[in-house]
Enzyme design. Structure first.
Site, PDB file in Angstrom:
ATOM      1  N   TYR A  48       0.848  -1.184   0.000  1.00 18.24           N
ATOM      2  CA  TYR A  48       0.000   0.000   0.000  1.00 18.24           C
ATOM      3  C   TYR A  48       0.889   1.242   0.000  1.00 18.24           C
ATOM      4  O   TYR A  48       2.060   1.196   0.403  1.00 18.24           O
ATOM      5  CB  TYR A  48      -0.905   0.002   1.235  1.00 18.24           C
ATOM      6  CG  TYR A  48      -2.001  -1.039   1.179  1.00 18.24           C
ATOM      7  CD1 TYR A  48      -3.306  -0.698   0.811  1.00 18.24           C
ATOM      8  CD2 TYR A  48      -1.737  -2.369   1.501  1.00 18.24           C
ATOM      9  CE1 TYR A  48      -4.313  -1.652   0.761  1.00 18.24           C
ATOM     10  CE2 TYR A  48      -2.731  -3.330   1.454  1.00 18.24           C
ATOM     11  CZ  TYR A  48      -4.014  -2.968   1.076  1.00 18.24           C
ATOM     12  OH  TYR A  48      -5.003  -3.913   1.026  1.00 18.24           O
ATOM     13  N   TYR A  55      -0.702 -10.566  -1.287  1.00 15.31           N
ATOM     14  CA  TYR A  55       0.426  -9.914  -0.611  1.00 15.31           C
ATOM     15  C   TYR A  55       0.512 -10.392   0.833  1.00 15.31           C
ATOM     16  O   TYR A  55      -0.488 -10.802   1.425  1.00 15.31           O
ATOM     17  CB  TYR A  55       0.283  -8.388  -0.653  1.00 15.31           C
ATOM     18  CG  TYR A  55      -0.884  -7.835   0.129  1.00 15.31           C
ATOM     19  CD1 TYR A  55      -0.783  -7.560   1.495  1.00 15.31           C
ATOM     20  CD2 TYR A  55      -2.111  -7.582  -0.488  1.00 15.31           C
ATOM     21  CE1 TYR A  55      -1.846  -7.045   2.217  1.00 15.31           C
ATOM     22  CE2 TYR A  55      -3.187  -7.080   0.222  1.00 15.31           C
ATOM     23  CZ  TYR A  55      -3.055  -6.812   1.567  1.00 15.31           C
ATOM     24  OH  TYR A  55      -4.119  -6.321   2.288  1.00 15.31           O
TER      25      TYR A  55
END
Length: 639
Positions: free
Chosen positions: A510, A544
């Site tokens: 992110y 992820y």
């Protein structure tokens, strides 16, 4: 090896919502044509409905059922049976109406169709309790067992919350005593444990919302299982005491069961430790007897015989009656010990397997420190937390070194929290707590889009974006066109809805995790148009790992768990007049859909993102792209 005998009672059960509409068919299935309808004044409307459905089959009606099934009332009903040549009884109501139906059947052998409106459970037992001259006696006979039971969940929606609690604990008592019965067997054990856990979960939901149909269905299901236990194996001390107290002092049936059960359990605990362990496990507590007491107290149920109207002077008489005739029970029945049990139940003491030990006293002292908490909900949460923490420490015999290590773990977890990283959220997520709270909070609107966990990377106030914007801002990745609609459960578009979107890049990071990233990317805030839609470009999300360089990552490695999340896009949706929806959409075919490390995947949120080769919707020049089309259905806001 466990040796046992199992015998099943014959019964036909019809279960569901609206099943009362099948009563006429069930009567005719029994070959009957002259029905006596049993009811009571509080359920006159329901009885009227059943009478209308039965039509000409209903030849008589009796609304005089009474608690504890007095024989004089049975004689009155029998006169009606004889007068109208009745060949079937249809009973609508709780334990009193069912008891009268059984009393008629055992004397006439007419078949019964019973529609329970409480959780008494007696409708599936061959047991009848009757009162004559102030004494309650029981008998068991195949002729007592109703031929058909019609469980209609809708008939329990009008049962007041307070009565639901006592009726539910009454049912739980059947399951509890089945586990230490002389006739206990694996089949009944399974039903009993399912019933206890199901009822314990349902009652708080009913207390919070008496019209919760799913909670009512769970409670009625639990009552059926508990009643089946009662009808299959013998009961012990608890039922004997309740029959004695009810028949002698005219105490209310379900309320008496509710008060006495935890004290009878505490009495029998030393002689039935395995049964109590399994009950505690089903309840999610360490001490079975105290757990039942705490459940009742948290729901506002009665906890003392004094408040039911029993005189303190009656304790001695009740103790004498309880030992007057021998009956099976795991612990020897000692008159003075029973008097002590009844005294504690009369006062409303909290029973505990810990007795007067230092640990038990410590727990009660800490719990008592919250007595002046002004907010009732805060008090409940804090006292339950203390009890569960203390029970965890005691049941696991936690050492000082283990506790110091736990404190160090929590300290390091807090130290790693910042504006861009929430290690405590990660801990909650990986332990499944976030998903559990999410399910409890958002699982009661089945016609709407399921929610999912917020996750640790949401940032308040993301940048506003126009429809068609590219929130990836040129980052590498396979282009993804998103066409999103927001509607109510009926499909009506919801305009002016605020929709926050955020996701990871193609490497699984992110923006807040990238120290060189200048400003927000792959996150934005949109508003739906008049058609309730919004569109934007992004990139296909990737699987992820959650940040695993801190205490949570160490925990996962220590237990052999991977840190990966299934690929997804986050949505936080706020619409006027509707409940906020926090959710995620997961890419179908992903490697970690079945093992998402935060347990966030739900089947309804797995979506296809098919490859497209043709022109894009807005004319953007790309050779290969994918598209995501999805409609979110929002629940109306609660009053």
């Amino acid at each position: 090896m466990r040796t046992f005998v199992y015998a099943a009672n014959p019964a036909r059960v019809v279960f569901g919502a609206g099943t009362r509409g099948q009563v006429r068919d069930e009567v005719q299935r029994l070959g009957c044509s002259r029905v006596l309808l049993l009811g009571s004044p509080p359920l006159a409307d329901v009885a009227d409905e059943i009478a209308e459905q039965l039509g000409e089959l209903a030849v008589a009606r009796f609304d005089g059922a009474a608690m504890h099934t007095p024989v004089e009332v049975t004689e009155q009903a029998l006169a009606v049976v004889r007068e109208h040549a009745v060949d079937c009884v249809v009973a609508v109501g709780g334990g009193s109406t069912t008891g009268l139906s059984k009393a008629i059947a055992v004397r006439t052998d007419v078949p019964q169709v019973v529609l329970p409106t409480t959780y008494a459970g007696s409708e599936v037992t061959p047991v009848l309790g009757e009162t004559a001259e102030g004494r309650k006696t029981t008998r068991s006979s195949p002729a007592v067992l109703p031929e058909t039971v019609v469980y209609d969940v809708e008939l329990t929606l009008g049962l007041p919350a307070a009565m639901s609690v006592t009726s539910g604990i009454n049912a739980m008592a059947h399951a509890v005593e089945a586990l230490y019965s002389e006739q206990a067997n694996p089949v009944v054990d399974g039903m009993a444990l399912d019933s206890i856990g199901r009822m314990a979960r349902a009652l708080p939901r009913i207390a919070a919302d008496p019209r919760d149909l799913d909670a009512r269905a769970d409670a009625l299901h639990a009552a059926w299982l508990a009643g089946t236990c009662l009808g299959t194996v013998g009961m012990g001390l608890h039922h004997k005491l309740c029959h004695t107290l009810g028949g002698t002092f005219d105490l209310p049936h379900a309320e008496t069961h509710t008060v006495v059960l935890p004290h009878a359990m505490a009495y029998n605990a030393p002689a039935a430790p395995e049964a109590m362990r399994r009950i505690a496990e089903a309840l999610g507590v360490a001490d079975a007897a105290a757990g039942v007491h705490d459940l009742v107290a948290s729901l506002g149920g009665p906890t003392s015989l004094r408040e039911l109207g029993m005189p303190e002077s009656g304790i001695a008489e009740a103790a004498d009656l309880a030992v007057a005739k021998p009956y099976p029970n795991p612990r020897e029945l000692v008159r003075d010990d029973l008097a002590a049990l009844l005294t504690a139940a009369w006062r409303g003491d909290r029973p505990s397997a810990g007795g007067s030990s230092a640990l038990a006293r410590l727990t009660e002292q800490v719990v008592a420190s919250f007595d002046r908490t002004p907010d009732a909900r805060a008090k409940q949460l804090l006292t339950d937390l203390v009890r569960h923490l203390h029970e965890y420490v005691i049941s696991n015999d936690v050492t000082d070194a283990e506790w110091r290590r736990a404190i160090d773990f929590l300290t390091r977890t807090g130290q790693l929290c910042s504006d861009t990283r929430q290690e405590f959220v990660l801990l909650s997520d990986t332990l499944g707590v976030s998903s559990a709270v999410d399910l409890l909070t958002n699982s009661r609107t089945p016609d709407t889009t399921p929610s999912a966990v917020l996750g640790p990377f949401y940032v308040e106030g993301p940048p506003a974006a126009e429809h068609g914007a590219d929130i990836a801002q040129g980052l590498p990745g396979e282009p993804l066109w998103c066409d999103i609609a927001i509607t109510d459960p009926d499909g009506t578009p919801i305009p002016d809805t605020v929709v926050d979107v955020w996701q990871s890049n193609e490497d699984g990071f992110y923006d807040v995790q990238l120290p060189d990233q200048d400003g927000p990317v792959l996150r934005a805030r949109f508003r739906t148009g008049a058609d309730g839609r919004l569109t934007f470009w992004s990139i296909v999300p990737a699987d992820y790992p959650i940040p695993d360089d801190g205490p949570v990552g160490q925990l996962l490695r220590a237990v052999g768990r991977h840190p990966y999340r299934a690929a997804h896009v986050h949505f936080l949706i706020d619409a006027p007049g509707h409940r906020q929806l926090i959710t995620q959409l997961f890419t179908s075919g992903g490697q970690y859909l079945d093992s998402d490390t935060v347990f966030g995947v739900k089947d309804e949120l797995i979506v296809d993102m098919p490859v497209q080769d043709g022109p894009t919707p807005d004319g953007r020049q790309v050779n290969r792209w994918r598209r995501l089309d999805f409609t979110f259905h929002l629940a109306p806001a609660e009053n």
